[in-house]
Write an enzyme that holds these catalytic residues in place. Structure first.
Site, PDB file in Angstrom:
ATOM      1  CE  LYS A 165      -7.158  -2.167   6.860  1.00 43.78           C
ATOM      2  NZ  LYS A 165      -7.018  -1.046   6.789  1.00 43.78           N
TER       3      LYS A 165
ATOM      4  CG  ASP B 106      -7.814   2.062   0.442  1.00 47.16           C
ATOM      5  OD1 ASP B 106      -8.837   1.976   0.866  1.00 47.16           O
ATOM      6  OD2 ASP B 106      -6.841   0.967   1.602  1.00 47.16           O
TER       7      ASP B 106
ATOM      8  N   GLY C 137      -3.714  -4.219   6.348  1.00 50.00           N
ATOM      9  CA  GLY C 137      -2.542  -3.799   7.218  1.00 50.00           C
ATOM     10  C   GLY C 137      -3.308  -2.610   7.691  1.00 50.00           C
TER      11      GLY C 137
ATOM     12  CG  ASP D  58     -10.288  -1.481   4.460  1.00 48.38           C
ATOM     13  OD1 ASP D  58     -10.340  -1.972   6.105  1.00 48.38           O
ATOM     14  OD2 ASP D  58      -9.035  -0.689   4.654  1.00 48.38           O
TER      15      ASP D  58
ATOM     16  CB  SER E 122      -0.775  -0.415   1.485  1.00 46.16           C
ATOM     17  OG  SER E 122      -1.547   1.470   1.320  1.00 46.16           O
TER      18      SER E 122
ATOM     19  CD  GLU F  88      -8.732  -1.068   0.798  1.00 50.62           C
ATOM     20  OE1 GLU F  88      -8.228  -1.636  -0.320  1.00 50.62           O
ATOM     21  OE2 GLU F  88      -8.658  -1.866   2.033  1.00 50.62           O
TER      22      GLU F  88
ATOM     23  CE  LYS G  37      -4.647  -0.464   0.222  1.00 50.52           C
ATOM     24  NZ  LYS G  37      -5.390  -0.903   1.613  1.00 50.52           N
TER      25      LYS G  37
ATOM     26  CE  LYS H 154      -3.716   3.682   1.886  1.00 49.32           C
ATOM     27  NZ  LYS H 154      -5.270   3.095   3.019  1.00 49.32           N
TER      28      LYS H 154
HETATM   29  O1  OSB Z   1      -7.107   1.421   4.414  1.00 56.20           O
HETATM   30  O2  OSB Z   1      -5.715  -0.356   4.606  1.00 56.20           O
HETATM   31  C1  OSB Z   1      -5.975   0.682   5.128  1.00 56.20           C
HETATM   32  C2  OSB Z   1      -3.277   2.049   6.973  1.00 56.20           C
HETATM   33  C3  OSB Z   1      -3.519   2.850   8.475  1.00 56.20           C
HETATM   34  C4  OSB Z   1      -5.168   2.942   7.776  1.00 56.20           C
HETATM   35  C5  OSB Z   1      -5.678   2.469   7.110  1.00 56.20           C
HETATM   36  C6  OSB Z   1      -4.925   1.907   6.151  1.00 56.20           C
HETATM   37  C7  OSB Z   1      -3.491   1.182   5.910  1.00 56.20           C
HETATM   38  C8  OSB Z   1      -3.222   0.731   4.555  1.00 56.20           C
HETATM   39  C9  OSB Z   1      -1.345   1.069   4.865  1.00 56.20           C
HETATM   40  O3  OSB Z   1      -3.515   1.051   3.334  1.00 56.20           O
HETATM   41  C10 OSB Z   1      -1.428  -0.706   5.074  1.00 56.20           C
HETATM   42  C11 OSB Z   1       0.015  -0.741   5.638  1.00 56.20           C
HETATM   43  O4  OSB Z   1       0.813  -1.399   4.872  1.00 56.20           O
HETATM   44  O5  OSB Z   1       0.173  -1.709   7.040  1.00 56.20           O
HETATM   45 MG    MG Z   2      -8.389   0.418   3.507  1.00 55.72          MG
END
Ligand code: OSB
Ligand code: MG
Length: 374
Positions: A262, A188, A290, A238, A135, A213, A161, A163
């Protein structure tokens, strides 16, 4: 099992670089860890709540209070046999899933150690190697994003992925797709869009993504179901999926085609398995998300990802992407093929570096079980 003590602590550990999402940027992690001591064994849990209640309603501080005042004493008085006993023990406490998962996951770790099996085996995992994705946070510039993607692909990661948010979406995807027409790509939004953005979201279909996402509200199924009807790209939920019932509702309403699981968000391994099974029975693939975890939470994510229906690359990646030094050894590493090899040692399979954890600790409380057992 007889629980002798529960130790709660908060550690401070800086990320190697800031991680930016549509709701804000994180650099210094404040992480709550739980140690559950039982008959000479120690199970560890990590709370995935963030520093601010922006992803969900929990934060490091709310989890601390709920663990110390409510869940810790309940668990110590209950003397559970299995990790799977925890949801019932914690039932009087509403919500607070990330706080609950902290202790439940520590009990699963303990149970696996006691049985002499790996956490993956105890959960019923079937995978020895996990496909890994990354991510990538919102970057200061497109040039910096391109450089990051280059590095992650060179390391072998199988899915990228991005953001995104209004102002960091279509133009960015165009540049990425121009450069890499064929990589497995997703995005995402962490709930950054509204109904008025529907046409913009339909525009995402041009980029052949694996999924989009959580484009809209964090607690919504209905408007996602309307959006999904107008999109070719599958929506992945999510934030909206907090338990098995949510998964059933989302699938029934066709709000998504994929689910991100998660551990913290659903309250621990028991509910994560329940969501996994419900999705599997209905032909919906899942993957493991994550929350910028240290090695303890990461180890738990590795074990969870070995279940059969975790068929898409997860956001579970190498420790070295986050930390100068992780709090477990060996650190979690990813091969040149973009895979994590699942450990087969009893329990979580990664040792906690106690000295390092002690040095990073800023507060610590011990709940002594015998004082609570009648
Ligand atoms: O939405 O998946 C998410 C990190 C913090 C809060 C929400 C998210 C995330 C990530 C990071 O996408 C995932 C990671 O590398 O741990
Ligand atoms: Mg997410």
């Amino acid at each position: 099992m007889r629980i002798d003590a529960i130790i709660l602590r908060e550690i401070h550990i800086p990320l190697l670089r800031p991680f930016e999402t549509s709701f804000g940027s994180t650099k210094d992690r404040r992480v709550v860890l739980a140690e559950v001591h039982s008959e000479g064994l120690v199970g560890w849990g990590e709370c995935t709540a963030a520093e601010h209640p922006y992803f969900c309603g929990e934060s490091t501080d709310t989890a601390w209070v709920v663990l110390l005042q409510e869940l810790g004493p309940m668990l110590a008085a209950a003397q559970p046999e299995h990790g799977g006993d925890c949801p019932k023990i914690f039932k009087p406490v509403r919500d607070n899933n990330m706080a609950k998962a902290t202790l439940e996951n520590a009990i699963w770790d303990l149970e696996a150690q006691r049985e002499g099996v790996s956490l993956s085996q105890l959960l019923g995992g079937v995978r020895e190697k996990l496909p890994c994705g990354v991510s990538i946070g919102i970057q200061p510039s497109i040039a910096e994003l391109i450089a990051r993607i280059e590095k992650e692909l060179a390391e072998g990661y199988q899915r990228i992925k991005l953001k995104c948010k209004p102002g960091w979406d279509v133009e960015v995807f165009e540049k990425v797709r121009d450069r890499w027409p064929d990589i497995m790509l997703s995005c995402d939004a962490n709930s950054a869009y509204r109904l008025r953005d529907t046409d913009r979201l339909i525009g995402f279909d041009a980029f052949q993504m694996l999924m989009i996402e959580q484009p809209m509200w964090h607690d919504d199924f209905y408007f996602h179901s309307l959006l999904q009807k107008r999109l070719e790209t599958p929506i992945c939920l999510d934030e909206s999926i907090r338990n098995r019932r949510d998964a059933l509702a989302a699938i029934e309403m066709a709000s998504c085609g994929i689910i991100n699981i998660k551990l913290g968000r659903v309250g621990g391994f028991s509910e994560a398995i329940a969501v996994h099974n419900a999705a599997q029975e209905r032909g919906i693939p899942v993957w493991c998300g994550g929350m910028l975890e240290t090695g303890i939470g990461r180890a738990h994510n590795v074990a969870l990802s070995t279940l059969e229906n975790f068929s898409l690359p997860g956001d579970v990646s190498a420790s070295a992407r986050y930390w100068a030094e992780d709090i477990v050894e060996p650190e979690i590493t990813v091969s040149a093929k973009g895979e994590i090899t699942v450990p087969d040692a009893p329990g979580r399979g990664y040792e906690v570096k106690r000295d390092l954890v002690e040095r990073l600790t800023v507060r610590k409380e011990t709940i002594k079980a015998m004082e609570l057992v009648g």
